[in-house]
Structures are given as C-alpha cells and as structure tokens.
Design a protein around this motif. Structure first.
Motif, short mmCIF file in Angstrom:
data_model
loop_
_atom_site.label_atom_id
_atom_site.label_comp_id
_atom_site.label_asym_id
_atom_site.label_seq_id
_atom_site.Cartn_x
_atom_site.Cartn_y
_atom_site.Cartn_z
N UNK A 1 21.67 4.50 -1.51
CA UNK A 1 21.31 5.75 -0.81
C UNK A 1 22.52 6.55 -0.38
N UNK A 2 23.59 5.86 0.00
CA UNK A 2 24.79 6.59 0.43
C UNK A 2 25.41 7.34 -0.72
N UNK A 3 25.58 6.66 -1.87
CA UNK A 3 26.21 7.31 -3.01
C UNK A 3 25.36 8.44 -3.56
N UNK A 4 24.04 8.31 -3.47
CA UNK A 4 23.17 9.41 -3.93
C UNK A 4 23.36 10.63 -3.06
N UNK B 1 22.70 11.43 17.74
CA UNK B 1 22.06 10.26 18.35
C UNK B 1 22.05 9.04 17.44
N UNK B 2 22.76 9.09 16.32
CA UNK B 2 22.73 7.97 15.37
C UNK B 2 23.47 6.74 15.90
N UNK C 1 22.40 1.50 17.05
CA UNK C 1 22.55 2.12 15.73
C UNK C 1 21.16 2.51 15.25
N UNK C 2 20.94 3.80 15.03
CA UNK C 2 19.61 4.27 14.63
C UNK C 2 19.32 3.93 13.18
N UNK C 3 18.05 4.07 12.80
CA UNK C 3 17.66 3.82 11.41
C UNK C 3 18.20 4.89 10.46
N UNK C 4 18.62 6.02 11.01
CA UNK C 4 19.13 7.12 10.18
C UNK C 4 20.64 7.03 9.95
#
Length: 493
Positions: free
Chosen positions: A3-6, A309-310, A325-328
């Motif tokens: 997900x990060x690289x995308x 807020x992450x 640490x948020x889910x986002x």
C-alpha cells in the motif's frame, strides 16, 4: 506492490494532497533552474560578443561590457553565494551488552508486570515477531526492573549513558575541543527535561557562554534529520562555524504500561540509540569532511486533520501515557513521502526521467485509466539510499515504490535487525553500515530520507567527499559487520 509503494506513485490518491504547498515547493526549484539558465545565457552572450568584437572589429567598449558580465556572473556571484555545508564526521552510540533484550526476556518480564494482561502479552509477541528486528537490540536498564522505573531521574541517567559517550567519541575523532563548537542542537521526543538536554551537555563540557543551543522535542523519528536542517539554516548565516546535532530517544521515558493495543507498538519497536553529527561551513574543512550537502526538501502535512492525528502521545482510559498510532498511519506516511519525493525528483532527476513520469500521468488521466504510472529511476543519479529503519514492511514498500534492489534496502533492513528502531538516530546507524561495508566512494550521491510524527518528511542529498576506508574497524558495527547481511530482502519478505 504494498500500500505504501502504491500511494507513493499513484497520481490520483484518495486523499488530495495540498496543491498549493506542492506548487510553492516546486516554484523554488523552478527559480533555481531559471538562475542556472541565466548563467548559461550570460556565458553564451559573453562568448558571442567576444567573437563578434574580434571578427567585426567592434569598439573595445563591447569587450568591456562582455567581460563585466562574465565577472558579475561567474566571479562576484559565487563569492557572495551561501556557503557549502559539510558533515565532518559523526558518531553512533554502541549500547553495552548488559542492556541487550532478547524477545524471550522481554516477554518474560512483560508477563510479570501487572499492568499487562494476557492479550497484551500475546499482541506484543506478535509485534516483535513481525517487526524485522533481531535478538540483539537494547533497552534502558530502568526497564529491566519489575515494574519498570520510569521516573525522570532514571531517564536522566539514560541521557548521561547515551549522550556523554557519543559526544566524547565525536570530539575525539574530529580533534575538536568543546570550546570550538558554535551551535548545539539536541532532539528527543519522549523526554523534555528541565534543565534541557542541551543544557546538560553544555554543563558537562563547559561550553562557551555564547554557544547557540536548541532543544527539539515531540518531532518523532525525523527529528535527527530536522536537526541537521536547522543546523544548515544556522550555518548559512553564521560564518566559519561548527555545529553539533545530537539525536536520541530515551526509552524509559517512552514506556507504556497499559493494554491499549494502539499504544503497545512503541514498547516493541523503539530501542536505545543515539548519534552525534558535526557539521561546518568552513571551506578549509572540505578536504577532510565526509559529505557535502547538495539538496534539501522538507514537507509536512500537519494541516490535514487525519494526518495530524495519526500519531499522538496521550493517556489511555486508566491514565497511562503512551503513543497512539492510528489505523491510517501507513496511508498518511505514504502521502507525506509522495509529496516529498515529487519535489525532490523535480530537482535531481534527469529531464528524460521527468518527461516519462509526466507523460505516464497524462496517459493514465486522459487516455488509459488502467495504464501504469512510470516510476522514475532514481538510481540514475543516486548511488546510496538511507531509508527510515522504522519497520520491515515500510522499508520494503518504499524500496519497491522506488524500484530499488536488495543492495539499496540492505543497510536499513540490517540496521533494524541489529539495533531496532532507534527513532531519530536510526538514519546514522544506516549510514554507518554503508561506511563499514566500504561502499561509499568519492563522488557518490547519498539520499537520506526521514519521516516522523506531525507528520513530516525530510530528504537530504549528500555528496561523498572522500573514500571511506577502515570504517569497519570503528563505530557501532565494528564487532559484527562481517555477520551482515543475514537475510536478503526476498527472504525477509
């Protein structure tokens, strides 16, 4: 692709990045490019006038005009330009063996602490297993007590344990006296003591009464590189100066004694570490310095509420203090990195690479929406990559997003395995790994990428000024560099 690289290369992210901020940053690089174009145009103009004045036998005043242009653009302007910034040397703290915390010992102690229930122990065991760190990371001695001692006095002892040795090692290597230092910057997120950490160092080494000292707190994993950025700005205006940036994270001050899963992550990944970096703008240090600063890009997204807020340090329902640490968090990091990389790429990538990238975005938007976006080849201009050693999946995703190979991500993965996530100082352990492997050659370009809470992202591009030899015999990797790499990226994945 993760997900990060995308998100790094997705031209149409779900969350719209601040176009105004991006345009502002790009305009700075456009301004720089226009200045270079003006210099080239002035040189061509000078040559043309000189040739015509000789062939056409023009009045000597034209030659005088052309020589004046040459003098202004290529002699006076460089003399008035901002000084170069150099890294003379840096030192990393090597934690003592008695602070080593294997997984089994960590979990055994955690199970004896009444504040943790069985679900929290199982959750932390799962986090440790997937973290990418090995069995030789270190924690503060204060956390070996049951329950851990997290008083300010114990945190100050940890400060002395880390900062004094790393400062003494740096001063010894550079043959400088504490009285020679003009600027001192110290960063630590979890501990904000009074007197400040910078005052502790000044008092210990009896530094000058006019030293410019700064204490940064609450800025997360990117604070070490942000400290260098602050030193860079100060060195632009204070001539012939030395600046020391000290980065650390005090684990005893960041311990969370509760059962909120969103806060337990910090107990499992953050480990002891510290680094001290000596920078200067003295031109006589050019021959002996290790690196010269070429480019800086700093971006932040605190204006966006979800990003802001992450990562938050707050109390849980029982009053226990910890970092949430948020889910986002992964999406937020991806968008922050993407913005930073876009600006950096516009400054350092070859024209052809930038054209291919823009053309692929145009094609995806207006011709074939299913088409892939071209990923620029940063390895055409950068030989070494210092990626954030925050987590294995993060390193691998950034590597895939930038089309990096195992060799480019190896240093960050091995630093995470050997020392854990040392927050703001991790970046310097990664660089120390590259030096210990003697991979840094004179003229090589190094990209140092830092990310932190806020959120913020900082990129530095350095040029290696001299060959790195015999570095394997000193520093934090001296007794173990031959054992690494242990696993390849593919095996790690």
């Amino acid at each position: 692709m993760g997900p990060l690289s995308r998100l790094i290369h997705d031209p149409l992210p779900k969350v719209i990045i601040a176009i105004t901020l991006l345009s502002s940053l790009l305009s700075k690089h456009l301004h720089s490019a226009l200045l270079e174009l003006a210099k080239v145009s002035a040189l061509l103009l000078v040559i043309s006038i000189e040739v015509l004045s000789v062939t056409q036998k023009w009045d000597p005043i034209f030659q005088l005009f052309s020589l004046s242009c040459f003098f202004l653009f290529f002699i006076v302007k460089p003399l008035l330009s901002k000084p170069h910034i150099y890294i003379v040397d840096f030192s990393c703290f090597k934690p003592p063996n008695f602070c080593r915390v294997p997984f089994s010992l960590f979990l055994e102690h955690a199970s004896m602490i009444e504040s943790f229930d069985s679900k929290s122990i199982a959750f932390m065991a799962k986090l440790l297993k997937s973290s990418g760190q090995g069995e030789q990371t270190h924690l503060s001695p204060a956390l070996y007590y049951i329950p851990p001692i997290t008083h300010v006095q114990e945190s100050i002892k940890e400060v002395h344990m880390i900062l004094f040795p790393v400062m003494e090692d740096l001063l010894s290597k550079t043959k400088l006296s504490p009285q020679d230092i003009d600027i001192l910057i110290i960063n630590c997120t979890s501990l904000c003591s009074s007197p400040s950490l910078s005052s502790i160092i000044i008092n210990k080494y009896s530094m000058r009464d006019d030293i410019k000292s700064f204490n940064l707190s609450g800025m997360g994993c990117s604070a070490g590189i942000l400290g260098v950025h602050l030193a860079q700005n100060l060195l632009k205006v204070h001539k012939n100066s030395y600046a020391i940036v000290v980065s650390t994270e005090i684990t005893s001050a960041g311990w969370y004694a509760g059962n909120d899963k969103s806060k337990l992550l910090s107990n499992c990944i953050f480990r002891m570490g510290g680094a001290a970096i000596l920078l200067t703008n003295r031109e006589e240090m050019k021959k002996t310095s290790k690196y010269r600063l070429l480019h800086t890009v700093r971006t932040q997204r605190a204006f966006d509420d979800k990003a802001y807020l992450s990562t938050v340090r707050e109390e849980d329902s029982n009053g226990a203090l910890g970092i949430t640490f948020s889910h986002d968090i992964m999406q937020v990091l991806a968008e922050t990195v993407r913005l930073n990389i876009t600006v950096l790429g516009s400054a350092i990538l070859p024209l052809l690479e930038k054209f291919k990238y823009r053309a692929s975005i145009f094609r995806k938007r207006y011709i074939h929406k299913s088409a892939e976006v071209y990923v620029p080849e940063f390895r055409r201009v950068i030989q070494h990559f210092v990626l954030p050693a925050s987590g294995r999946s993060l390193i691998i995703d950034i590597g895939k997003g930038l089309k990096l190979g195992e060799r480019e991500t190896e240093a960050s993965l091995m630093t995470l395995r050997r020392f854990g996530n040392q927050s703001s100082s991790s970046s310097w352990y990664v660089l120390a790994y590259m030096e210990a492997k003697e991979r840094m050659k004179k003229g090589d370009k190094l990209w140092q990428l830092g990310m932190g809470s806020g959120p913020k992202c900082v990129s530095f591009v350095w040029e290696c000024m001299r060959p790195m030899v015999e570095e394997s015999m000193k520093g934090p990797w001296a007794d173990c560099i031959g054992e690494y790499p242990i696993l390849s990226v593919n095996e790690d994945n």
